[in-house]
Design a protein around this motif. Structure first.
Motif: not given
Lengths: 80, 80
Positions: A4, A6, A8, A39-43, A75
């Motif tokens: 995962r 993050h 930002m 922000g964006k979260v990418i899994d 992160q």
């Protein structure tokens, strides 16, 4: 292995989406919201099962594609 | 009190941003990426200091503004 990420905007970089959300929350009657950052979260679902190699690979992905490191920080969290 | 909210498309909802990222990673030579999902992360700084009341308030924010619960799910994390 799952990762995962993050992404930002760095502190100090103006975040218009966050400002828009803060404004909209105020209009809806939510008081006491001091600051909003979006922000964006990418899994990612990775074939790699070695945590160290997976982290290296994801770092490369972040630098090359997922984050604009001039204005964004990232992160990485890994889990099996 | 700080709250971090993850808003993701529900499983089964097509995620074109995720697909685009997966495709771009492939073009850059990253192999072994099985699936990519992209979502939003929203960090709130709240004046409320009681965790239960803060969670209630953030739930309301998610339902009313931050997530489209027809196609998106949300997850709330609180920290002091």
């Amino acid at each position: 292995m799952k990762a995962r990420i993050h992404v930002m905007l760095k502190a100090g970089v103006l975040d218009p989406q966050g400002k828009a959300i803060a404004h909209a929350l105020g209009s809806l009657g939510f008081k006491g919201v001091n600051e909003v950052r979006q922000g964006k979260v990418i899994d990612l679902d990775l074939a790699e099962s070695d945590p160290a190699r997976a982290r290296d690979e994801v770092e490369q992905m972040c630098r090359q594609l997922l984050a604009n490191t001039v204005i964004e920080s990232y992160q990485i969290e890994l889990r099996p």
